[in-house]
Design a protein around this motif. Sequence first.
Motif, PDB file in Angstrom:
ATOM      1  N   THR A  34       0.834  -1.207   0.000  1.00  0.00           N
ATOM      2  CA  THR A  34       0.000   0.000   0.000  1.00  0.00           C
ATOM      3  C   THR A  34       0.870   1.260   0.000  1.00  0.00           C
ATOM      4  N   ARG A  35       0.232   2.372  -0.435  1.00  0.00           N
ATOM      5  CA  ARG A  35       0.843   3.689  -0.257  1.00  0.00           C
ATOM      6  C   ARG A  35      -0.276   4.650   0.143  1.00  0.00           C
ATOM      7  N   ASP A  36      -0.058   5.367   1.218  1.00  0.00           N
ATOM      8  CA  ASP A  36      -1.050   6.323   1.725  1.00  0.00           C
ATOM      9  C   ASP A  36      -2.435   5.682   1.837  1.00  0.00           C
ATOM     10  N   GLY A  37      -2.473   4.446   2.326  1.00  0.00           N
ATOM     11  CA  GLY A  37      -3.770   3.783   2.542  1.00  0.00           C
ATOM     12  C   GLY A  37      -4.381   3.196   1.289  1.00  0.00           C
ATOM     13  N   ARG A  38      -3.737   3.377   0.132  1.00  0.00           N
ATOM     14  CA  ARG A  38      -4.294   2.829  -1.109  1.00  0.00           C
ATOM     15  C   ARG A  38      -3.550   1.525  -1.440  1.00  0.00           C
ATOM     16  N   THR A  39      -4.306   0.475  -1.763  1.00  0.00           N
ATOM     17  CA  THR A  39      -3.656  -0.806  -2.084  1.00  0.00           C
ATOM     18  C   THR A  39      -3.119  -0.792  -3.507  1.00  0.00           C
ATOM     19  N   LEU A  40      -1.827  -1.131  -3.638  1.00  0.00           N
ATOM     20  CA  LEU A  40      -1.192  -1.168  -4.965  1.00  0.00           C
ATOM     21  C   LEU A  40      -1.167  -2.583  -5.534  1.00  0.00           C
ATOM     22  N   GLY A  41      -1.160  -3.568  -4.643  1.00  0.00           N
ATOM     23  CA  GLY A  41      -1.126  -4.959  -5.110  1.00  0.00           C
ATOM     24  C   GLY A  41      -1.238  -5.931  -3.950  1.00  0.00           C
ATOM     25  N   GLU A  42      -1.718  -7.143  -4.253  1.00  0.00           N
ATOM     26  CA  GLU A  42      -1.868  -8.183  -3.229  1.00  0.00           C
ATOM     27  C   GLU A  42      -1.286  -9.491  -3.756  1.00  0.00           C
TER      28      GLU A  42
END
Length: 372
Positions: A34-42
């Motif tokens: 994540t960055r700043d609470g946003r998910t970039l990948g799982e």
Amino acid sequence: MDARDEALLGRAVELAERGRRRVSPNPVVGAVITRDGRTLGEGWHAQVGGPHAEVAAIAACGDQDLTGATIYVSLEPCCHQGRTPPCTEAILAAGLGRVVVAAEDPSSKASGRGLGILRDEGVDVAQAAADSAVGRRARLQNQPFRKHARTGLPWVMMKTATSLDGRLATHAGDSRWISSGPSRDLAHQWRAEVDAVVVGIGTALADDPQLTARVPDVPRQPRRVVFDSEARLPLDGRLVASVDEAPVTVIASRAATRSATDALRASGVEVIVVTGQNEHSRVRSALAELGQRDVTSLMLEGGSHLAGAFFDAGEIDELRLFVAPLLLGGRQAPGLIGGEGVERIADAARPVELTREAVGDDLLTIARLKEW
Ligand code: AOF
Ligand code: ZN
């Protein structure tokens, strides 16, 4: 660690479950970037020999810039070269700035070393408190891996069904069926989740069971293990007949004749001869032998005699008991656990956690006796 960190670790623990049935002897592991609470990948560990969760999550981010981003992992990242390269290197190469983990990896090649390496390289590292809810969830989802890593022995789950008056069978040995259909279906699901299913020779002779998991989506059938000191397993029984479907292991003792063990081996059965003064020390030796063969978990299915030897050895980690609404009576009717047993109530084994639920007509009690 704040509430958002805990929630994202919870997501990593949830993703890890997607590897269930597929990754043994490895742990199930999940990761979120994540960055700043946003998910970039799982990502998650999907199969043995395949990419670890951390590497899968980095790959899922595609060509996004991960410099300074945070990765949440359900287990401490590895720092060893195993079937795949160390995850610490992948994390450093991606430029991730923060690593948050739910549980430490108890194996000797890890045990905090992965986190230490990342910290030395200037990565901000955090770990959930051992007594936090998410930390505990992460440990509970990998009990087999954790016990095996710490002791070399498989995690032992005993599954059994009794009448209301605590009998496993009638005095004549009839036990089909004590529990209801839904309970038996659930037990088949459990077979699919363990590395081995174990019975004593008494059960093998009386029931001629197959011990396979007869449910959909079973990537790999459990190994069938019979404790059979004299190597009496019939060559024309259903276990031997199905050695090509799933391996069969016989745990024999010196009481077995050479011709009996040779005949079993010639039929494709693996025979392990264990030594020991008494039954419970032979149980421990057998567990060590199975652990060396990457059996990290087993389901003990009966009967009373073998359960007694496991109990006396202190090697039952969890009991899953179905109590069915019928009464059988009979002085000779076997109870749940034979063996020596304890002498005083003060010496009783007591669960660290107990849950109860209705399944079909039965009451299922899950008693966790140890936590690894
Ligand atoms: C996994 N998946 O996502 C993580 C693991 O020999 P290998 O390469 O398969 O490495 C297995 C070890 O790596 C495992 O025992 C554990 O200590 C560590 N972490 N393993 O299979 C994962 N993160
Ligand atoms: Zn790794």
